[in-house]
Design an enzyme around this catalytic site. Structure first.
Site, PDB file in Angstrom:
ATOM      1  N   ASP A  28       0.840  -1.198   0.000  1.00 42.16           N
ATOM      2  CA  ASP A  28       0.000   0.000   0.000  1.00 42.16           C
ATOM      3  C   ASP A  28       0.874   1.246   0.000  1.00 42.16           C
ATOM      4  O   ASP A  28       1.814   1.359   0.800  1.00 42.16           O
ATOM      5  CB  ASP A  28      -0.885   0.004   1.252  1.00 42.16           C
ATOM      6  CG  ASP A  28      -1.694   1.279   1.382  1.00 42.16           C
ATOM      7  OD1 ASP A  28      -2.788   1.344   0.799  1.00 42.16           O
ATOM      8  OD2 ASP A  28      -1.223   2.225   2.060  1.00 42.16           O
ATOM      9  N   TYR A  56       2.534  10.190   0.291  1.00 46.29           N
ATOM     10  CA  TYR A  56       3.602   9.721   1.156  1.00 46.29           C
ATOM     11  C   TYR A  56       4.957  10.230   0.667  1.00 46.29           C
ATOM     12  O   TYR A  56       5.390   9.913  -0.450  1.00 46.29           O
ATOM     13  CB  TYR A  56       3.626   8.200   1.230  1.00 46.29           C
ATOM     14  CG  TYR A  56       2.373   7.576   1.821  1.00 46.29           C
ATOM     15  CD1 TYR A  56       1.434   8.338   2.520  1.00 46.29           C
ATOM     16  CD2 TYR A  56       2.124   6.218   1.685  1.00 46.29           C
ATOM     17  CE1 TYR A  56       0.293   7.756   3.058  1.00 46.29           C
ATOM     18  CE2 TYR A  56       0.994   5.633   2.233  1.00 46.29           C
ATOM     19  CZ  TYR A  56       0.082   6.412   2.913  1.00 46.29           C
ATOM     20  OH  TYR A  56      -1.048   5.838   3.446  1.00 46.29           O
TER      21      TYR A  56
END
Length: 277
Positions: free
Chosen positions: A48, A53
């Protein structure tokens, strides 16, 4: 590796790998890549990640880690809510694919709900599926009312998962959301399944861990995975941590263990708003 089934019928591992807060320290890059590769070797093939991020660097890290092994991996990505317009989601997905070095995502999630109407986001997801850039789509941080709205929209029945904060100290979803999803054969994906380590000094976890010759973290992870229809995506930034997480699959909690953990971390007695991190 134990698996669970998506509404599409596809089976995915119940224990995957998260990448939130990876790729933030360049000195750790090679270690993090080795960790992800080891996880794939151990059967934790669901990875994931998200465009958010480390400002896309986590996607580049994942891309390097899975290079040459793309077909072995079930790759999950996420689009930010401000990018989830009809054209914005397509552009965001294409950017993620470039950073990941792949031609498709196996599952693409709306990271959380924002101002863009859901019907517009779903239209973008349907376009991405039709174009072959995304195989399946889902949502993240959606409560029951949000999920009901999704499935009532045209094409909404194609939703594959709801990724939520769920662990021993965040049990609110058990009251309504998890049963709602279970009735519809919709697995949840639990992020921060050990609360980023903040609960691991609790005596109850040590007591149960001693019974199983395990660690508190393994007990907490085994608890999240105790029922079918739950996928956990802990982050592990080094190979030793990956092996530690994988070993949690061998911890089988007894009825007495669960009673002890219920006493220490009580289940909800009423509906609670969905928590997020």
């Amino acid at each position: 590796m134990r698996t669970t089934k998506l509404p599409s019928g596809e089976e995915v591992p119940v224990l995957g790998q998260g990448t939130w807060r990876m790729a933030e320290d360049r000195s750790l890059r090679e270690t993090e890549i080795r960790a992800l590769r080891l996880g794939v070797e151990l059967g934790m093939t669901l990875i994931d990640t998200a465009e958010m991020y480390a400002d896309g660097r986590a996607e580049r890290l994942v891309g390097e880690a899975i290079a040459g092994h793309r077909d072995e991996v079930f790759l999950v990505g996420k689009v930010l809510p401000q990018n989830a317009t009809r054209t914005g989601a397509v552009a965001a997905c294409e950017g993620s694919l470039r950073r990941l070095g792949t031609d498709r995502l196996d599952l693409y999630l709306l990271h959380w709900r924002g101002p863009v109407p859901l019907e517009e986001t779903l239209a973008a997801f349907e376009h991405l599926v039709a174009a072959g850039l995304v195989r399946h789509w889902g949502v993240s941080n959606f409560d029951v009312s949000d999920m009901e709205e999704v499935v009532a929209l045209p094409g909404g029945a194609a939703v594959q998962t709801d990724q939520i904060l769920y662990n021993l100290v965040r049990r609110g979803p058990e009251y309504e959301l998890i049963p709602w999803c279970r009735e519809r054969g919709l697995p949840i994906m639990a992020y921060s399944p050990i609360e980023q380590g903040r609960m691991l000094d609790h005596p109850a976890l040590f007591d149960v861990a001693d019974r199983h010759e395990a660690t508190p973290a393994q007990v907490a992870l085994a608890w999240v995975l105790r029922n079918d229809g739950v996928i956990a995506i802990p982050k592990a930034g080094d190979p030793a941590h990956v092996r530690h997480n994988a070993a949690a699959l061998g911890v089988h909690l007894t009825h007495d263990d669960l009673l002890l953990l219920d006493a220490a971390f009580p289940p909800p007695l009423s509906r609670r708003p969905l928590e997020t991190l």
